[in-house]
Design a protein around this motif. Structure first.
Motif, PDB file in Angstrom:
ATOM      1  N   GLY A 193     -12.504  24.405  62.751  1.00  0.00           N
ATOM      2  CA  GLY A 193     -13.003  23.045  62.562  1.00  0.00           C
ATOM      3  C   GLY A 193     -13.582  22.812  61.182  1.00  0.00           C
ATOM      4  N   GLY A 194     -13.618  23.867  60.369  1.00  0.00           N
ATOM      5  CA  GLY A 194     -14.144  23.754  59.010  1.00  0.00           C
ATOM      6  C   GLY A 194     -13.070  23.361  58.010  1.00  0.00           C
ATOM      7  N   SER A 195     -13.433  23.364  56.746  1.00  0.00           N
ATOM      8  CA  SER A 195     -12.511  22.980  55.689  1.00  0.00           C
ATOM      9  C   SER A 195     -12.975  23.635  54.391  1.00  0.00           C
ATOM     10  CB  SER A 195     -12.505  21.448  55.549  1.00  0.00           C
ATOM     11  OG  SER A 195     -11.527  21.019  54.642  1.00  0.00           O
ATOM     12  N   TYR A 196     -12.116  23.680  53.407  1.00  0.00           N
ATOM     13  CA  TYR A 196     -12.498  24.203  52.103  1.00  0.00           C
ATOM     14  C   TYR A 196     -12.619  23.049  51.117  1.00  0.00           C
ATOM     15  CZ  TYR A 196     -11.768  28.774  54.014  1.00  0.00           C
ATOM     16  OH  TYR A 196     -11.896  29.892  54.783  1.00  0.00           O
ATOM     17  N   ALA A 197     -13.729  23.039  50.391  1.00  0.00           N
ATOM     18  CA  ALA A 197     -13.963  21.988  49.393  1.00  0.00           C
ATOM     19  C   ALA A 197     -13.753  22.549  47.995  1.00  0.00           C
ATOM     20  CB  ALA A 197     -15.390  21.448  49.522  1.00  0.00           C
ATOM     21  N   VAL A 198     -12.911  21.893  47.230  1.00  0.00           N
ATOM     22  CA  VAL A 198     -12.810  22.177  45.794  1.00  0.00           C
ATOM     23  C   VAL A 198     -13.549  21.059  45.076  1.00  0.00           C
ATOM     24  CG1 VAL A 198     -11.284  22.386  43.798  1.00  0.00           C
ATOM     25  CG2 VAL A 198     -10.618  23.408  45.985  1.00  0.00           C
ATOM     26  N   VAL A 199     -14.481  21.448  44.223  1.00  0.00           N
ATOM     27  CA  VAL A 199     -15.338  20.491  43.518  1.00  0.00           C
ATOM     28  C   VAL A 199     -15.093  20.661  42.023  1.00  0.00           C
ATOM     29  CG1 VAL A 199     -17.731  19.786  43.115  1.00  0.00           C
ATOM     30  CG2 VAL A 199     -17.071  20.765  45.329  1.00  0.00           C
ATOM     31  N   ARG A 200     -14.761  19.592  41.334  1.00  0.00           N
ATOM     32  CA  ARG A 200     -14.539  19.674  39.886  1.00  0.00           C
ATOM     33  C   ARG A 200     -15.271  18.517  39.214  1.00  0.00           C
ATOM     34  NH1 ARG A 200     -11.317  24.352  38.783  1.00  0.00           N
ATOM     35  NH2 ARG A 200     -10.175  23.303  37.103  1.00  0.00           N
ATOM     36  N   ARG A 201     -16.058  18.847  38.191  1.00  0.00           N
ATOM     37  CA  ARG A 201     -16.616  17.773  37.356  1.00  0.00           C
ATOM     38  C   ARG A 201     -15.573  17.462  36.303  1.00  0.00           C
ATOM     39  NH1 ARG A 201     -19.988  16.213  32.767  1.00  0.00           N
ATOM     40  NH2 ARG A 201     -21.810  15.052  33.493  1.00  0.00           N
ATOM     41  N   ILE A 202     -14.890  16.332  36.449  1.00  0.00           N
ATOM     42  CA  ILE A 202     -13.802  15.964  35.546  1.00  0.00           C
ATOM     43  C   ILE A 202     -14.289  14.867  34.611  1.00  0.00           C
ATOM     44  CG2 ILE A 202     -11.428  15.171  35.361  1.00  0.00           C
ATOM     45  CD1 ILE A 202     -10.904  16.195  38.164  1.00  0.00           C
ATOM     46  N   ARG A 203     -14.594  15.277  33.389  1.00  0.00           N
ATOM     47  CA  ARG A 203     -15.007  14.316  32.368  1.00  0.00           C
ATOM     48  C   ARG A 203     -13.808  13.475  31.955  1.00  0.00           C
ATOM     49  NH1 ARG A 203     -18.805  15.147  28.075  1.00  0.00           N
ATOM     50  NH2 ARG A 203     -18.789  13.357  26.675  1.00  0.00           N
ATOM     51  N   MET A 204     -13.981  12.182  31.873  1.00  0.00           N
ATOM     52  CA  MET A 204     -12.923  11.306  31.388  1.00  0.00           C
ATOM     53  C   MET A 204     -13.197  10.956  29.932  1.00  0.00           C
ATOM     54  SD  MET A 204     -12.603   8.713  34.627  1.00  0.00           S
ATOM     55  CE  MET A 204     -11.723   9.185  36.126  1.00  0.00           C
ATOM     56  N   LEU A 205     -12.196  11.115  29.082  1.00  0.00           N
ATOM     57  CA  LEU A 205     -12.358  10.782  27.667  1.00  0.00           C
ATOM     58  C   LEU A 205     -12.032   9.288  27.513  1.00  0.00           C
ATOM     59  CD1 LEU A 205     -10.727  14.059  26.308  1.00  0.00           C
ATOM     60  CD2 LEU A 205     -13.114  13.631  26.965  1.00  0.00           C
ATOM     61  N   LEU A 206     -13.010   8.481  27.930  1.00  0.00           N
ATOM     62  CA  LEU A 206     -12.754   7.049  28.120  1.00  0.00           C
ATOM     63  C   LEU A 206     -12.447   6.321  26.812  1.00  0.00           C
ATOM     64  CD1 LEU A 206     -15.357   6.135  30.887  1.00  0.00           C
ATOM     65  CD2 LEU A 206     -12.897   6.482  31.134  1.00  0.00           C
ATOM     66  N   ASP A 207     -13.069   6.768  25.706  1.00  0.00           N
ATOM     67  CA  ASP A 207     -12.767   6.098  24.437  1.00  0.00           C
ATOM     68  C   ASP A 207     -11.291   6.242  24.086  1.00  0.00           C
ATOM     69  OD1 ASP A 207     -15.305   5.154  24.060  1.00  0.00           O
ATOM     70  OD2 ASP A 207     -15.954   6.798  22.784  1.00  0.00           O
ATOM     71  N   ASP A 208     -10.749   7.449  24.287  1.00  0.00           N
ATOM     72  CA  ASP A 208      -9.327   7.670  24.010  1.00  0.00           C
ATOM     73  C   ASP A 208      -8.461   6.878  24.995  1.00  0.00           C
ATOM     74  OD1 ASP A 208     -10.142   9.412  22.056  1.00  0.00           O
ATOM     75  OD2 ASP A 208      -9.931  11.198  23.309  1.00  0.00           O
ATOM     76  N   TRP A 209      -8.837   6.945  26.256  1.00  0.00           N
ATOM     77  CA  TRP A 209      -8.062   6.273  27.301  1.00  0.00           C
ATOM     78  C   TRP A 209      -7.986   4.765  27.051  1.00  0.00           C
ATOM     79  CZ3 TRP A 209      -4.651   6.827  30.966  1.00  0.00           C
ATOM     80  CH2 TRP A 209      -4.542   5.885  31.979  1.00  0.00           C
ATOM     81  N   GLU A 210      -9.123   4.186  26.708  1.00  0.00           N
ATOM     82  CA  GLU A 210      -9.170   2.729  26.574  1.00  0.00           C
ATOM     83  C   GLU A 210      -8.469   2.238  25.310  1.00  0.00           C
ATOM     84  OE1 GLU A 210     -13.301   1.716  27.108  1.00  0.00           O
ATOM     85  OE2 GLU A 210     -13.317   2.525  29.146  1.00  0.00           O
TER      86      GLU A 210
END
Lengths: 431, 431
Positions: free
Chosen positions: A274-291
């Motif tokens: 009944g459990g699950s595995y969690a993968v946790v990632r802090r994903i920084r977005m390079l918003l200046d480049d993206w925008e």
């Protein structure tokens, strides 16, 4: 309004193991309003808001912000299939020097009692009063064990193979101080003070037994900010979560939750049923480049229209991608390196993970760039069949890669839900 | 649901100067729901939630999270008397090297256009899409000028005396890098993505003309988390804001807003008519120390009951303090150094400031202590009659002082609201 009997519960995905579908509202809960929903820990869909997408769900979602209560006890822990909440805290703890299995068991017992109380809108031991006046506000608290937990508690032999370190990815720039940890807690609520109150209560419970290793804050859209429940957007402005498996899918449970009997050696993971595995990632977005990209280029990077999330090959958000459609230029309409193509379930043997992230924004860095992005949390029965193969493909050729940076990572075994009278992890720690 | 005519507006405190009380909902606004409120920039009370505290206000507050629109144009800027929003950003900018009055005027013109658009739920120039799907969500954007702004723009001669540096207080531990600034922007919204979207749009507008000096994130209770509108609680668990002046008070305008003609030299502050001065303090709460106190000691520090905010001398939250009541021990029931006594309006010639704070929580520090507290923002016609005398008294003998630390400070002149066709600050920058 207190002690109102609540009959307007949602249809939770409940296999009947534990009766979580209807119960009398507690006085403290009822005080927050008579229209509250009760959400079974196994109920709801991991998308933007409560409800089933129909017009009628809207009124419920809007009038039940404070009163909605998620059940602590259940087959699965809360906070996995619970609809996304407006506010989230992720926090990892390391056991204190000298603390072992006994102290860990006592801590999980305290934590479970606190989680049960605050999720029901009741005070915790030595309550700080921060959440007074507010209802449960869809609060969930979810507990997980990291790889190192098993060494610290003398349980190395029972560590699931699924906690083997994730492979290194070329786009990783991981900070070990903000990664992994013996214990992991995910807190979500539709009210920021309710969430903070739970965080403080759990930190106090840990005193002497465990110390905070890292802690991150996140958010999602507020309940009622959109006219009807919608898939969330991330800070790049993209609709994010369209391809998530639904609890109503025939193979949902098999993909997301560990079956009775566990994987691998027979019975080795019975405590993870009944459990699950969690993968946790802090994903920084390079918003200046993206925008700086034009809308057209952004849409080619993703393979979907920004306005509504529909595939570039047409239709609406839920229309399947037409991966073989060619444009007049002789190229595929959804580019070969488009993020949605590479991560498409049909390209990866079906969606084997449930993404349930929070956005984060920790201010603006000294160079003017926002320290913002996605606290990516995904859930699966086996990370080697969920996160890892998809991330490996993305790592090789995703057009989105230049605009994101994985700054922290964690992998946690999240045991099944506690039955009445039980605490989370008891089947591991006391057998 | 779009283009619905909205007749259920609240009773705003409107002197009739500008017609802000009723207007047709824009399509983009109406799309977020048919039950939206329109809040005049001068309307509402600076407390926990929309409404007048009656039962009927509740339903409106709950069903209008996304659809509620605050007007940009008005006698005063929005975000001063607007009900507290769930999410806030404070950000200070310094003008870029070489930028002067002309560039500042162009920037304020761009900022005003952007603020007007996003407050109405419309896209900004080069929109990022982050707020797509959501309604205006009570978004407000408020602009202010710091002391240094006047030197940078050649307007030193017109700098109001009210911007003279605040006196130093013994409890200050101010970080200059997170204090003051040429320009200050306050953003508030009931949806975190709507608030972040506005922050990004304004930062983009500043490009080349001004650079972020510091930026802070805050939050308040979500709309609907409590069964009825209530005074907010802070992260110490205290009801905070009970003594605030009400827009319905006879002397409210005189205390909070600069009158036509300005203070001091005749006409010297005509551009500040309808404006206000904001004192901004990042007040760190030493929560570990605070929470070690018993409930009884906490209540003596404050002079009010934690549960409901009522004075220790009895009654309910709104009962006046009985400052002369003695207990059987021969001491005043509300101790001489109680925070509520020292800051009581009746002890300070009447409440001359409107407190409108956000809580903050920037994670847990390396030593395990939360980096959390209050982004204190208070509004007054004259800081020398509002914040300064109260803070001077608190600084000498407040029992709360050992549990708080002022880490950053700013003082800003916030001009009156822009009329139709005008931008904020135009009367200073173009005359």
């Amino acid at each position: 309004m207190s002690n109102a009997v609540n009959d307007s519960v949602d249809d939770s995905v409940d296999d009947g193991t534990i009766d979580i579908s209807r119960r009398r509202l507690l006085g403290t809960v009822g005080a927050a309003g008579a229209t509250g929903l009760l959400i079974g820990a196994a109920g709801g869909a991991g998308i933007a808001a409560a409800g089933d997408g129909s017009g009628t769900a809207d009124a419920s979602a809007l009038t039940s912000v404070g009163a909605t209560e998620v059940m602590f006890h259940g087959k699965h822990q809360a906070g996995i299939t619970t609809p996304l909440q407006a506010r989230g805290h992720l926090v990892a703890f390391d056991l204190a020097p000298g603390a072992g299995r006994k102290e860990a068991a006592a801590l999980l017992r305290r934590w479970s009692a606190t989680a049960k109380a605050v999720m029901a809108g009741r005070p915790s031991t030595g309550d700080t009063g921060i959440a007074l006046d507010a209802g449960p506000s869809s609060l969930t608290v979810t507990f997980g064990f990291g790889r190192s937990f098993f060494d610290r508690t003398g349980l190395t032999a029972r560590r699931p193979q699924q906690l083997d370190p994730l492979p290194a990815f070329s786009s990783d720039a991981l900070d070990p101080k903000r990664s992994e940890g013996d214990l992991w807690v995910q807190i979500g609520a539709d009210d920021a003070l309710v969430a903070f109150h739970a965080l403080r209560a759990l930190q106090k419970d840990a005193d002497g037994a465990a110390r905070v290793r890292w802690q991150m804050n996140g958010f999602n859209r507020s309940a009622g900010a959109t006219a009807r429940p919608m898939t969330a957007r991330n800070l790049m402005g993209q609709v994010d979560g369209t391809g998530n498996p639904k609890p109503t899918d025939a193979d949902f449970d098999r993909r997301i939750f560990v079956p009775r009997g566990g994987q691998g050696a027979a019975g080795a993971q019975e405590w993870m049923a009944g459990g699950s595995y969690a993968v946790v990632r802090r994903i920084r977005m390079l918003l200046d480049d993206w925008e700086k990209l034009s809308l057209e280029k952004q849409e080619k990077v993703i393979g979907r229209r920004k306005a509504d999330g529909a595939p570039l090959t047409g239709g609406s958000e839920t229309t399947p991608l037409d991966l073989d459609k060619f444009g007049p230029d002789g190229k595929t309409v959804i580019p070969d390196n488009a993020h949605s193509r590479i991560s498409a379930p049909e390209q990866n043997g079906g969606a084997a993970m449930l993404r349930r992230p929070f956005s984060f924004h920790d201010g603006i860095a000294a160079d003017g760039t926002p320290d913002a992005g996605l606290l990516f949390v995904c859930w699966q029965a086996d990370p080697l069949r969920g996160f890892v193969p998809v991330q490996r493909k993305l790592d090789r050729g995703d057009a989105l890669s230049p605009f994101v940076r994985h700054e922290a990572s964690g992998l946690f075994a999240v045991p099944g839900g506690a039955a009445e009278g039980e605490y989370v992890g008891q089947r591991l720690l006391e057998s």
